[in-house]
Write an enzyme that holds these catalytic residues in place. Structure first.
Site, PDB file in Angstrom:
ATOM      1  N   LYS A 133      44.981  66.141  41.873  1.00  0.00           N
ATOM      2  CA  LYS A 133      44.091  65.272  42.663  1.00  0.00           C
ATOM      3  C   LYS A 133      44.889  64.448  43.679  1.00  0.00           C
ATOM      4  O   LYS A 133      44.578  64.434  44.867  1.00  0.00           O
ATOM      5  CB  LYS A 133      43.326  64.346  41.707  1.00  0.00           C
ATOM      6  CG  LYS A 133      42.708  63.132  42.354  1.00  0.00           C
ATOM      7  CD  LYS A 133      42.084  62.231  41.293  1.00  0.00           C
ATOM      8  CE  LYS A 133      41.735  60.849  41.810  1.00  0.00           C
ATOM      9  NZ  LYS A 133      42.887  59.964  42.008  1.00  0.00           N
ATOM     10  N   ASN A 134      45.915  63.769  43.202  1.00  0.00           N
ATOM     11  CA  ASN A 134      46.591  62.844  44.117  1.00  0.00           C
ATOM     12  C   ASN A 134      47.437  63.552  45.162  1.00  0.00           C
ATOM     13  O   ASN A 134      47.846  62.941  46.148  1.00  0.00           O
ATOM     14  CB  ASN A 134      47.427  61.829  43.327  1.00  0.00           C
ATOM     15  CG  ASN A 134      46.540  60.831  42.592  1.00  0.00           C
ATOM     16  OD1 ASN A 134      45.331  60.749  42.859  1.00  0.00           O
ATOM     17  ND2 ASN A 134      47.114  60.080  41.664  1.00  0.00           N
ATOM     18  N   CYS A 181      39.301  52.761  41.984  1.00  0.00           N
ATOM     19  CA  CYS A 181      39.082  52.096  40.702  1.00  0.00           C
ATOM     20  C   CYS A 181      39.522  50.638  40.762  1.00  0.00           C
ATOM     21  O   CYS A 181      40.546  50.316  41.383  1.00  0.00           O
ATOM     22  CB  CYS A 181      39.873  52.817  39.603  1.00  0.00           C
ATOM     23  SG  CYS A 181      39.204  54.435  39.216  1.00  0.00           S
ATOM     24  N   ARG A 201      44.898  45.588  44.884  1.00  0.00           N
ATOM     25  CA  ARG A 201      45.471  46.811  45.467  1.00  0.00           C
ATOM     26  C   ARG A 201      45.626  46.642  46.983  1.00  0.00           C
ATOM     27  O   ARG A 201      44.904  47.248  47.766  1.00  0.00           O
ATOM     28  CB  ARG A 201      44.603  48.031  45.127  1.00  0.00           C
ATOM     29  CG  ARG A 201      44.509  48.286  43.635  1.00  0.00           C
ATOM     30  CD  ARG A 201      43.679  49.493  43.299  1.00  0.00           C
ATOM     31  NE  ARG A 201      44.437  50.728  43.327  1.00  0.00           N
ATOM     32  CZ  ARG A 201      43.914  51.925  43.014  1.00  0.00           C
ATOM     33  NH1 ARG A 201      42.657  52.015  42.658  1.00  0.00           N
ATOM     34  NH2 ARG A 201      44.659  53.009  43.068  1.00  0.00           N
ATOM     35  N   PRO A 202      46.605  45.804  47.387  1.00  0.00           N
ATOM     36  CA  PRO A 202      46.770  45.571  48.817  1.00  0.00           C
ATOM     37  C   PRO A 202      47.304  46.823  49.522  1.00  0.00           C
ATOM     38  O   PRO A 202      47.830  47.725  48.864  1.00  0.00           O
ATOM     39  CB  PRO A 202      47.812  44.445  48.874  1.00  0.00           C
ATOM     40  CG  PRO A 202      48.578  44.558  47.600  1.00  0.00           C
ATOM     41  CD  PRO A 202      47.632  45.114  46.580  1.00  0.00           C
ATOM     42  N   ILE A 203      47.158  46.862  50.856  1.00  0.00           N
ATOM     43  CA  ILE A 203      47.761  47.983  51.604  1.00  0.00           C
ATOM     44  C   ILE A 203      48.765  47.436  52.625  1.00  0.00           C
ATOM     45  O   ILE A 203      48.989  48.022  53.671  1.00  0.00           O
ATOM     46  CB  ILE A 203      46.699  48.899  52.274  1.00  0.00           C
ATOM     47  CG1 ILE A 203      45.771  48.104  53.207  1.00  0.00           C
ATOM     48  CG2 ILE A 203      45.894  49.672  51.243  1.00  0.00           C
ATOM     49  CD1 ILE A 203      45.010  49.024  54.184  1.00  0.00           C
ATOM     50  N   ASP A 204      49.350  46.274  52.285  1.00  0.00           N
ATOM     51  CA  ASP A 204      50.287  45.652  53.230  1.00  0.00           C
ATOM     52  C   ASP A 204      51.500  46.535  53.538  1.00  0.00           C
ATOM     53  O   ASP A 204      52.007  46.523  54.664  1.00  0.00           O
ATOM     54  CB  ASP A 204      50.749  44.284  52.680  1.00  0.00           C
ATOM     55  CG  ASP A 204      51.415  44.409  51.315  1.00  0.00           C
ATOM     56  OD1 ASP A 204      50.803  45.000  50.407  1.00  0.00           O
ATOM     57  OD2 ASP A 204      52.548  43.936  51.151  1.00  0.00           O
ATOM     58  N   GLN A 205      51.949  47.329  52.571  1.00  0.00           N
ATOM     59  CA  GLN A 205      53.125  48.176  52.817  1.00  0.00           C
ATOM     60  C   GLN A 205      52.783  49.352  53.745  1.00  0.00           C
ATOM     61  O   GLN A 205      53.615  49.797  54.529  1.00  0.00           O
ATOM     62  CB  GLN A 205      53.722  48.698  51.502  1.00  0.00           C
ATOM     63  CG  GLN A 205      54.189  47.601  50.567  1.00  0.00           C
ATOM     64  CD  GLN A 205      55.225  46.688  51.200  1.00  0.00           C
ATOM     65  OE1 GLN A 205      56.264  47.141  51.699  1.00  0.00           O
ATOM     66  NE2 GLN A 205      54.943  45.402  51.206  1.00  0.00           N
ATOM     67  N   ASP A 235      48.734  55.980  35.067  1.00  0.00           N
ATOM     68  CA  ASP A 235      47.476  56.698  34.875  1.00  0.00           C
ATOM     69  C   ASP A 235      47.350  57.311  33.482  1.00  0.00           C
ATOM     70  O   ASP A 235      46.293  57.853  33.135  1.00  0.00           O
ATOM     71  CB  ASP A 235      47.347  57.829  35.915  1.00  0.00           C
ATOM     72  CG  ASP A 235      46.963  57.302  37.288  1.00  0.00           C
ATOM     73  OD1 ASP A 235      46.874  56.079  37.443  1.00  0.00           O
ATOM     74  OD2 ASP A 235      46.755  58.116  38.199  1.00  0.00           O
ATOM     75  N   ARG A 259      35.289  62.035  39.174  1.00  0.00           N
ATOM     76  CA  ARG A 259      36.113  61.869  40.380  1.00  0.00           C
ATOM     77  C   ARG A 259      37.414  62.657  40.280  1.00  0.00           C
ATOM     78  O   ARG A 259      37.995  63.026  41.295  1.00  0.00           O
ATOM     79  CB  ARG A 259      36.466  60.393  40.580  1.00  0.00           C
ATOM     80  CG  ARG A 259      35.341  59.565  41.141  1.00  0.00           C
ATOM     81  CD  ARG A 259      35.831  58.176  41.469  1.00  0.00           C
ATOM     82  NE  ARG A 259      37.146  58.236  42.074  1.00  0.00           N
ATOM     83  CZ  ARG A 259      38.072  57.290  41.997  1.00  0.00           C
ATOM     84  NH1 ARG A 259      37.818  56.181  41.368  1.00  0.00           N
ATOM     85  NH2 ARG A 259      39.247  57.442  42.572  1.00  0.00           N
TER      86      ARG A 259
HETATM   87  C1  UD1 Z   1      48.186  55.849  43.591  1.00  0.00           C
HETATM   88  C2  UD1 Z   1      47.249  56.798  42.888  1.00  0.00           C
HETATM   89  C3  UD1 Z   1      46.789  56.200  41.573  1.00  0.00           C
HETATM   90  C4  UD1 Z   1      47.988  55.775  40.730  1.00  0.00           C
HETATM   91  C5  UD1 Z   1      48.968  54.935  41.527  1.00  0.00           C
HETATM   92  C6  UD1 Z   1      50.276  54.660  40.796  1.00  0.00           C
HETATM   93  C7  UD1 Z   1      46.180  58.021  44.678  1.00  0.00           C
HETATM   94  C8  UD1 Z   1      44.945  58.248  45.477  1.00  0.00           C
HETATM   95  N1  UD1 Z   1      46.112  57.048  43.746  1.00  0.00           N
HETATM   96  O1  UD1 Z   1      47.452  54.653  43.871  1.00  0.00           O
HETATM   97  O2  UD1 Z   1      46.032  57.188  40.872  1.00  0.00           O
HETATM   98  O3  UD1 Z   1      47.517  54.992  39.638  1.00  0.00           O
HETATM   99  O4  UD1 Z   1      49.295  55.599  42.753  1.00  0.00           O
HETATM  100  O5  UD1 Z   1      50.890  55.858  40.434  1.00  0.00           O
HETATM  101  O6  UD1 Z   1      47.175  58.695  44.831  1.00  0.00           O
HETATM  102  N2  UD1 Z   1      51.172  47.857  46.380  1.00  0.00           N
HETATM  103  C9  UD1 Z   1      51.354  46.762  47.210  1.00  0.00           C
HETATM  104  N3  UD1 Z   1      51.175  46.955  48.561  1.00  0.00           N
HETATM  105  C10 UD1 Z   1      50.840  48.168  49.099  1.00  0.00           C
HETATM  106  C11 UD1 Z   1      50.671  49.257  48.241  1.00  0.00           C
HETATM  107  C12 UD1 Z   1      50.834  49.073  46.874  1.00  0.00           C
HETATM  108  O7  UD1 Z   1      51.659  45.664  46.762  1.00  0.00           O
HETATM  109  O8  UD1 Z   1      50.721  48.258  50.323  1.00  0.00           O
HETATM  110  C13 UD1 Z   1      51.369  47.690  44.916  1.00  0.00           C
HETATM  111  C14 UD1 Z   1      50.092  47.930  44.102  1.00  0.00           C
HETATM  112  O9  UD1 Z   1      49.315  46.769  44.015  1.00  0.00           O
HETATM  113  C15 UD1 Z   1      50.652  48.385  42.785  1.00  0.00           C
HETATM  114  C16 UD1 Z   1      51.935  49.155  43.170  1.00  0.00           C
HETATM  115  O10 UD1 Z   1      52.259  48.712  44.489  1.00  0.00           O
HETATM  116  O11 UD1 Z   1      51.038  47.274  42.017  1.00  0.00           O
HETATM  117  C17 UD1 Z   1      51.776  50.668  43.182  1.00  0.00           C
HETATM  118  O12 UD1 Z   1      50.676  51.033  43.981  1.00  0.00           O
HETATM  119  P1  UD1 Z   1      50.547  52.456  44.684  1.00  0.00           P
HETATM  120  O13 UD1 Z   1      51.637  53.359  44.184  1.00  0.00           O
HETATM  121  O14 UD1 Z   1      50.436  52.251  46.143  1.00  0.00           O
HETATM  122  O15 UD1 Z   1      49.173  52.962  44.137  1.00  0.00           O
HETATM  123  P2  UD1 Z   1      48.009  53.616  44.926  1.00  0.00           P
HETATM  124  O16 UD1 Z   1      48.525  54.380  46.116  1.00  0.00           O
HETATM  125  O17 UD1 Z   1      46.918  52.612  45.157  1.00  0.00           O
END
Ligand code: UD1
Length: 426
Positions: free
Chosen positions: A22-23, A118, A123-127, A307, A399
């Site tokens: 999936k991912n 979920c 779950r920020p996207i700042d990075q 997961d 999903r």
């Molecule tokens: C992806 C997977 C999800 C899995 C997770 C961790 C997909 C669609 N989803 O989610 O199934 O549980 O990886 O293996 O592939 N973070 C920040 N800023 C950012 C991005 C992330 O602080 O910009 C933090 C998150 O809050 C979290 C950590 O980094 O604590 C890891 O997140 P991330 O690996 O990005 O998870 P997702 O991409 O949301």
């Protein structure tokens, strides 16, 4: 709103074949729009998140055909960079954020609503944004939309402050079409990152180091269509491994890749479960002796995947003595514990730590799936519980798991889907 009804007590025995990841596929499908071309993607799982991303791309103007587990994505005609009208669709999944990187790479512009997914914590996207800005994009977030535009995309050195799967893939998607070299430091190393990079390289990208914490990308002007087969799903594999162990069964998990499963294999063996590498995959044989309690800390790959901590909690609930789960990735991933308590589990949660005291048995009752992976854990709990378990909100499970009930029935488990018509109030 469907429910699963499970009659517990049958050991799972036989063979199951793992579908595409999936991912990985949720990164690969958006990646296919990086050029005006047609790509053929095999081993695509038939799951709701794939239907949703395909639906969004079709609305943007891509032509997509599905035949069995093959998708053909044709973007020879220009597609729209503006997803603002599709908030309903993008808001129901996490991976819609990959449209940002892919559209930025192709058109230097993108408008995409903030992603859903979920509810497992902040779950920020700042990075992701930091990466796009480093490549030259101006990014504004307003009215729930991420709006980006770049006159030119220019390669950059990007250090991720947290190891993020999503940010690593998203930056790769844009950087493959930037001028010059991009280096992502502290990159995530999950198997699906390698798979997306392999797909991009077949499309003509130049990515080196995927699977390590330093990824080097040399931007290219042209990309072309390709034919690719998606890697088998690491998390689905782990889910079946745990279901086999919990029900004390004997299951050959075909197509499973042992290297991807090392953290899980090590923990299962520690608990007394047999895990055998075979030519066709991984065989898991449950133990007749009581499972032994253990400690698990979730970490980025190659650590124990976040997961899979929920399915692992079911094994720990059935194990002798004390077990501990420390969740270091998402701060709100223990919501399923309340549901397990209804079945007789003895779990206390303190912040990011769950202490689990083994109990002799779980008993069936009405529970609900609180998110995708928690839902998979609930299914395993139902399979081992005494009597009937009724799981609601299984749309979360749909999903991410292809043919779950069919596979479980083939392995001897008793599970059926009950369709409950939506109540319409006038
Ligand atoms: C992806 C997977 C999800 C899995 C997770 C961790 C997909 C669609 N989803 O989610 O199934 O549980 O990886 O293996 O592939 N973070 C920040 N800023 C950012 C991005 C992330 O602080 O910009 C933090 C998150 O809050 C979290 C950590 O980094 O604590 C890891 O997140 P991330 O690996 O990005 O998870 P997702 O991409 O949301």
């Amino acid at each position: 709103m469907d429910n699963f009804i499970i009659e517990g007590g049958n050991p799972l025995c036989g063979e199951v074949e793992i579908s595409g990841a999936k991912n990985a596929v949720l990164g690969i499908i958006p990646a296919a729009i990086l050029c005006s071309c047609s790509s053929k993607i095999d081993n695509v799982p038939d799951i709701r998140d794939v239907h949703k991303i395909v639906n969004i791309l079709e609305k943007l103007g891509a032509e997509i055909y599905r035949e069995g587990d093959t998708l053909i994505i044709n973007t020879e005609m220009p597609i729209s960079y503006d997803c603002s009208e599709y908030e309903e669709e993008t808001g129901k999944m996490r991976a819609s954020y990959y449209l940002l990187g892919a559209l930025l790479g192709r058109y230097h512009k993108a408008v995409v609503p903030l992603p859903g997914g979920c509810n497992i914590g902040d779950r920020p996207i700042d990075q992701h944004i930091k990466g796009f800005e480093a490549l030259g994009a101006k990014v504004v977030i307003e009215h729930g939309q991420v709006k980006m535009e770049a006159e030119r995309l220019v390669g950059a050195d990007i250090y991720l402050d947290v190891v993020s799967v999503g940010a690593t893939i998203n930056i790769m998607l844009a950087a493959v079409r930037a001028e010059g070299q991009t280096i992502i430091e502290n990159a995530a190393k999950e198997p699906h990152i390698v798979d997306v990079a392999n797909f991009l390289n077949l499309m003509g990208a130049k990515i080196k180091g995927a699977g390590t914490d330093t990824i080097k990308i040399t931007g290219v002007e042209e990309m072309h269509g390709c034919e690719y087969s998606v890697v088998p799903d690491q998390i689905t594999t782990g889910t079946y491994m745990m279901a086999a162990a919990a029900t004390r069964g004997n299951v050959l998990i075909k197509k499973a890749i042992p290297k991807h499963m090392e953290a899980i294999t090590a923990k299962l063996r520690e608990m007394g479960v047999q895990v055998i590498e075979e030519e066709e995959g991984i065989r898991v044989i449950g133990t007749d002796a009581p499972l032994k309690g253990c400690k698990v800390k979730t970490l980025p790959y190659p650590g124990f995947p976040t997961d899979l901590q929920q399915p692992m909690a079911i094994l720990m609930t059935l194990a002798e003595g004390q077990s501990v789960i420390t969740e270091s990735i998402f701060e709100n991933r223990f919501k399923y514990v309340d549901e397990l308590r209804k079945m007789g589990a003895n779990i206390t949660v303190n912040g990011r730590v769950a202490n689990i005291t083994g109990v002799p048995k779980l008993s069936g009752t009405k529970i609900r799936a609180t998110d995708l992976r928690a839902g998979a854990a609930m299914v395993i709990a139902g399979l081992v519980a005494e009597g009937e378990t009724r799981i609601s909100d299984i749309h979360y499970i749909d999903r991410g798991y292809e043919k779950l009930e069919e596979n479980i029935r083939n392995l001897g488990g008793s599970i059926r889907r009950e369709t409950v018509p939506d109540v319409v109030l006038d």
